[in-house]
Structure formats: C-alpha cells, structure tokens
Write an enzyme that holds these catalytic residues in place. Structure first.
Site, PDB file in Angstrom:
ATOM      1  N   TYR A  47       5.266   5.165   5.655  1.00  0.00           N
ATOM      2  CA  TYR A  47       5.991   4.267   4.927  1.00  0.00           C
ATOM      3  C   TYR A  47       7.609   4.730   4.882  1.00  0.00           C
ATOM      4  CZ  TYR A  47       1.597   2.842   3.135  1.00  0.00           C
ATOM      5  OH  TYR A  47       0.359   2.394   2.644  1.00  0.00           O
ATOM      6  N   HIS A 105      -4.981   7.856   7.621  1.00  0.00           N
ATOM      7  CA  HIS A 105      -4.575   6.613   7.347  1.00  0.00           C
ATOM      8  C   HIS A 105      -5.482   5.363   7.886  1.00  0.00           C
ATOM      9  CE1 HIS A 105      -0.678   4.272   6.157  1.00  0.00           C
ATOM     10  NE2 HIS A 105      -1.690   3.513   5.974  1.00  0.00           N
TER      11      HIS A 105
HETATM   12  N1  LIG Z   1      -4.230   2.205   3.705  1.00  0.00           N
HETATM   13  C1  LIG Z   1      -3.776   1.520   4.294  1.00  0.00           C
HETATM   14  O1  LIG Z   1      -3.803   1.079   5.275  1.00  0.00           O
HETATM   15  C2  LIG Z   1      -3.065   0.422   3.204  1.00  0.00           C
HETATM   16  C3  LIG Z   1      -2.585  -0.896   3.868  1.00  0.00           C
HETATM   17  C4  LIG Z   1      -1.809  -1.737   3.155  1.00  0.00           C
HETATM   18  C5  LIG Z   1      -1.232  -1.257   1.890  1.00  0.00           C
HETATM   19  N2  LIG Z   1      -1.758  -0.139   1.422  1.00  0.00           N
HETATM   20  C6  LIG Z   1      -1.021   0.446   0.178  1.00  0.00           C
HETATM   21  O2  LIG Z   1      -1.500  -0.507  -1.045  1.00  0.00           O
HETATM   22  C7  LIG Z   1      -0.607  -0.888  -1.530  1.00  0.00           C
HETATM   23  C8  LIG Z   1      -0.643  -2.339  -2.257  1.00  0.00           C
HETATM   24  O3  LIG Z   1      -0.930  -3.359  -1.164  1.00  0.00           O
HETATM   25  P1  LIG Z   1       0.138  -4.209  -0.377  1.00  0.00           P
HETATM   26  O4  LIG Z   1       1.425  -3.600  -0.808  1.00  0.00           O
HETATM   27  O5  LIG Z   1      -0.147  -4.793   0.830  1.00  0.00           O
HETATM   28  O6  LIG Z   1      -0.063  -5.740  -1.290  1.00  0.00           O
HETATM   29  P2  LIG Z   1      -0.256  -6.054  -3.018  1.00  0.00           P
HETATM   30  O7  LIG Z   1       0.182  -5.135  -3.720  1.00  0.00           O
HETATM   31  O8  LIG Z   1      -1.593  -6.861  -2.728  1.00  0.00           O
HETATM   32  O9  LIG Z   1       0.961  -7.371  -3.043  1.00  0.00           O
HETATM   33  C9  LIG Z   1       2.450  -6.841  -3.039  1.00  0.00           C
HETATM   34  C10 LIG Z   1       3.010  -8.046  -3.275  1.00  0.00           C
HETATM   35  O10 LIG Z   1       2.809  -8.942  -4.302  1.00  0.00           O
HETATM   36  C11 LIG Z   1       4.092  -9.069  -5.118  1.00  0.00           C
HETATM   37  N3  LIG Z   1       3.584  -9.162  -6.594  1.00  0.00           N
HETATM   38  C12 LIG Z   1       3.390  -7.961  -7.132  1.00  0.00           C
HETATM   39  N4  LIG Z   1       3.125  -7.931  -8.387  1.00  0.00           N
HETATM   40  C13 LIG Z   1       2.673  -9.327  -8.685  1.00  0.00           C
HETATM   41  C14 LIG Z   1       2.336 -10.179  -9.635  1.00  0.00           C
HETATM   42  N5  LIG Z   1       2.197  -9.445 -10.754  1.00  0.00           N
HETATM   43  N6  LIG Z   1       2.406 -11.575  -9.521  1.00  0.00           N
HETATM   44  C15 LIG Z   1       2.663 -12.079  -8.145  1.00  0.00           C
HETATM   45  N7  LIG Z   1       3.126 -11.349  -7.207  1.00  0.00           N
HETATM   46  C16 LIG Z   1       3.202  -9.768  -7.590  1.00  0.00           C
HETATM   47  C17 LIG Z   1       4.975  -8.534  -4.594  1.00  0.00           C
HETATM   48  O11 LIG Z   1       6.209  -8.967  -4.649  1.00  0.00           O
HETATM   49  P3  LIG Z   1       7.398  -8.343  -5.570  1.00  0.00           P
HETATM   50  O12 LIG Z   1       7.804  -6.990  -5.089  1.00  0.00           O
HETATM   51  O13 LIG Z   1       8.383  -9.543  -5.435  1.00  0.00           O
HETATM   52  O14 LIG Z   1       6.995  -8.205  -6.970  1.00  0.00           O
HETATM   53  C18 LIG Z   1       4.531  -8.107  -3.213  1.00  0.00           C
HETATM   54  O15 LIG Z   1       5.247  -8.973  -2.323  1.00  0.00           O
HETATM   55  C19 LIG Z   1       0.733  -0.985  -0.573  1.00  0.00           C
HETATM   56  O16 LIG Z   1       2.111  -0.783  -1.098  1.00  0.00           O
HETATM   57  C20 LIG Z   1       0.337   0.525  -0.048  1.00  0.00           C
HETATM   58  O17 LIG Z   1       0.828   1.506  -1.035  1.00  0.00           O
HETATM   59  C21 LIG Z   1      -2.484   0.554   2.075  1.00  0.00           C
END
Ligand SMILES: NC(=O)c1ccc[n+]([C@@H]2O[C@H](COP(=O)([O-])OP(=O)(O)OC[C@H]3O[C@@H](n4cnc5c(N)ncnc54)[C@H](OP(=O)(O)O)[C@@H]3O)[C@@H](O)[C@H]2O)c1
Length: 273
Positions: A47, A105
C-alpha cells in the site's frame, strides 16, 4: 465502547482499511479513527503507506499496546530470506518494534508454501509479529497451510453481502482461523442497494452499516476503508442494533459466486520485484 475481539489473537472485530490512502490524508484518517475508538488498523507493504499509518498511530496519542496493527508481505518476497527482510522493512517504515499480525498477502505458486510458512513462523519467533496468518487463501490452500503451520490465526478474504464465501468460512472455522473481511462494503457498492437500504431504514441505519453488521454478527471481523472522517463514525456505529434471523437470511440471499470485486492472482516469477 469496548470493541469485541475474535479468535486466539483477539482481533478487534472492526478495523480501518487503508488501501489507497496516501500521504497526509492517510496519517490524518488513521489518527482520527483511533481517536474515535478504532483499535485495529490494516496496512500492507504493497500500500506504500506504512510510514503514514505509523505516523497516524503516534499522532493519535493512543498507547501502542491498545492498537492491533496488521501488515502484509507481498508475494514477490515469499522466499525465506526476502520474507524476513520484508518484515523488518515494514517495521522500519511503521517505526514499530512488532506488528500484531503479519499476513501473506496473496498465494504465490512459484515458491514452496513450506518455505514461506517456515519463514513466517521464524519471524514470529523473532518477535517481529505477535501473530501470523494468510490472505486470499482458498479452501485447498488453507488445508495445505494448516498442515505446515499450526499457528495461523487469520485468513483475510474479500467478503460482503454480494459474494458467497461460505466454503472458506467453514474451512477457517474448522481450523479455528479467524476470518477478516476485506472490501466489506463492496467498495461502496452496498450504498444504494434497495434491500440493504430498506433493512437499514427499519433500524435507523445506512446500507453500509447493515453490510458491516451482517458480517460482524457472524463473528467475522471487518476492515472498511474511508478517506472521510464522518464515515469513520458511521462505520463504527454498528454495535447498537441487531439484525433479525429473517433479515440475516434475506441479506445472505444476495450472495453469489460471481460477486467478487477483487479479481487478481499473483503470477510474478520468483525473481519478480
Ligand atoms: N488482503 C487483500 O488482498 C486486500 C484486498 C483489498 C482490500 N484489503 C483491505 O481491506 C480494506 C477495505 O477494503 P476496500 O478498501 O477494498 O473496500 P471497502 O472498505 O469495502 O470500500 C471502500 C470504499 O467505500 C467507500 N465508503 C466507505 N465508507 C462508506 C460508507 N459508510 N458509505 C458509503 N461508502 C463508503 C469509500 O469511499 P470514501 O473514501 O469516499 O468514504 C471507499 O471508496 C482495504 O482498505 C485494505 O486495507 C485487503
């Protein structure tokens, strides 16, 4: 409010995801999240924000031992010597003496899992990580991994109402591996969903809160990401309502096998960097 914790590593059931958060925004969001009551932050060497995550942690004033910090080793560093170096470099960037959880990862088919897990266990014995785990491991890979290392505490996988991960959940439960859901609000995709909106309205909650509650109520940890401070509070306010059995069933009915958002498989050669 004390946040519930799951599994042998006592992982706080909600954490802050930080993928795509960079620079001052990242440090500010981490600091604000901890001040609001989050006690779990998820980052990764990929990241490119471990430095900012560490800075946000220090700026929050919250004691180090009250915060559960997870980072992840990228698969191009799964050879034994590379993995140890990667873990040390993550700690240098975070400016921490240890992380609470260090994850592989993504699976890397080019390096024997026995070598990688041996190195991961060694990093734990060295005290660089208090707990170790895996991410994006399928049922078949989970079965292989637990035969090679009996101390894996977590599998972090994509999980939200639109994706059926029941087989992975069952395999993790069979081996007492905690499940951490990434993309738990489907990257914002749950926001305008009619059923989630209707159920949310009945509880005075948003569709995003319903999506997070749906997972938490199954004993699955969630790590939603946001760059907006107001949404940090919204995503944390999921412990003062309960979905009924009928609502849980209705939401579970949204899942399908094609609901995956993160469609990725590591294919780099062992030398890829
Ligand atoms: N292990 C892996 O391979 C892997 C892969 C992907 C992700 N991850 C981890 O998991 C975390 C979360 O997953 P993600 O980032 O893919 O997706 P997520 O948390 O499902 O969604 C994030 C998105 O949703 C929006 N959001 C946040 N809160 C909201 C709400 N209450 N209402 C409406 N929209 C909202 C955010 O926009 P705003 O910023 O505008 O609020 C952002 O665009 C990552 O940040 C990372 O740390 C791990």
């Amino acid at each position: 409010m004390a946040i519930p914790a799951i599994g042998p590593a006592r992982i706080p059931i909600i954490g802050l995801g930080t993928w795509d958060l960079r620079g001052r925004t990242c440090a500010r969001v981490v600091e604000q999240a901890l001040r609001l009551g989050y006690r779990h932050v998820d980052t990764a060497e990929l990241y490119d924000n471990e430095g900012e995550v560490g800075a946000g942690l220090r700026a929050s004033g919250i004691a180090r031992d009250e915060v559960f910090v997870t980072t992840k080793v990228w698969p191009s560093h799964f050879a034994a010597r590379d993995l140890e170096r990667s873990a040390k470099e993550s700690l240098t960037r975070l400016r921490l003496a240890h992380v609470d959880l260090l994850l592989l990862h993504w699976p890397n088919p080019h390096i024997p899992l026995s070598e990688t897990l041996g190195a991961l266990c060694k990093v734990k014995r060295m005290g660089l990580a208090h707990h170790i785990g895996i991410s994006n491991f399928t049922v078949a890979l989970i079965e292989q991994a637990v035969k090679l290392a009996d101390e894996l505490v977590c599998n972090q996988v994509e999980m939200h109402p639109f994706l059926d991960q029941s087989k992975v959940i069952a395999a993790c439960r069979a081996h007492r591996i905690a499940v951490v859901a990434y993309s738990p609000i489907a990257r914002g995709g749950v926001k305008n969903h009619a059923l989630l909106g209707r159920i949310g309205k009945a509880h005075g909650k948003t569709a995003a809160q319903v999506s997070l509650r749906f997972l938490v109520q199954q004993g699955i940890a969630v790590i939603p990401r946001t760059s907006r401070v107001e949404r940090l509070s919204e995503n944390l306010a999921i412990f003062d309502f309960e979905l009924s059995q009928a609502e849980m069933r209705e939401i579970a009915g949204l899942a399908n096998r094609d609901g995956r958002i993160v469609d990725y498989a590591f294919s780099g050669s062992p030398k890829w960097d």
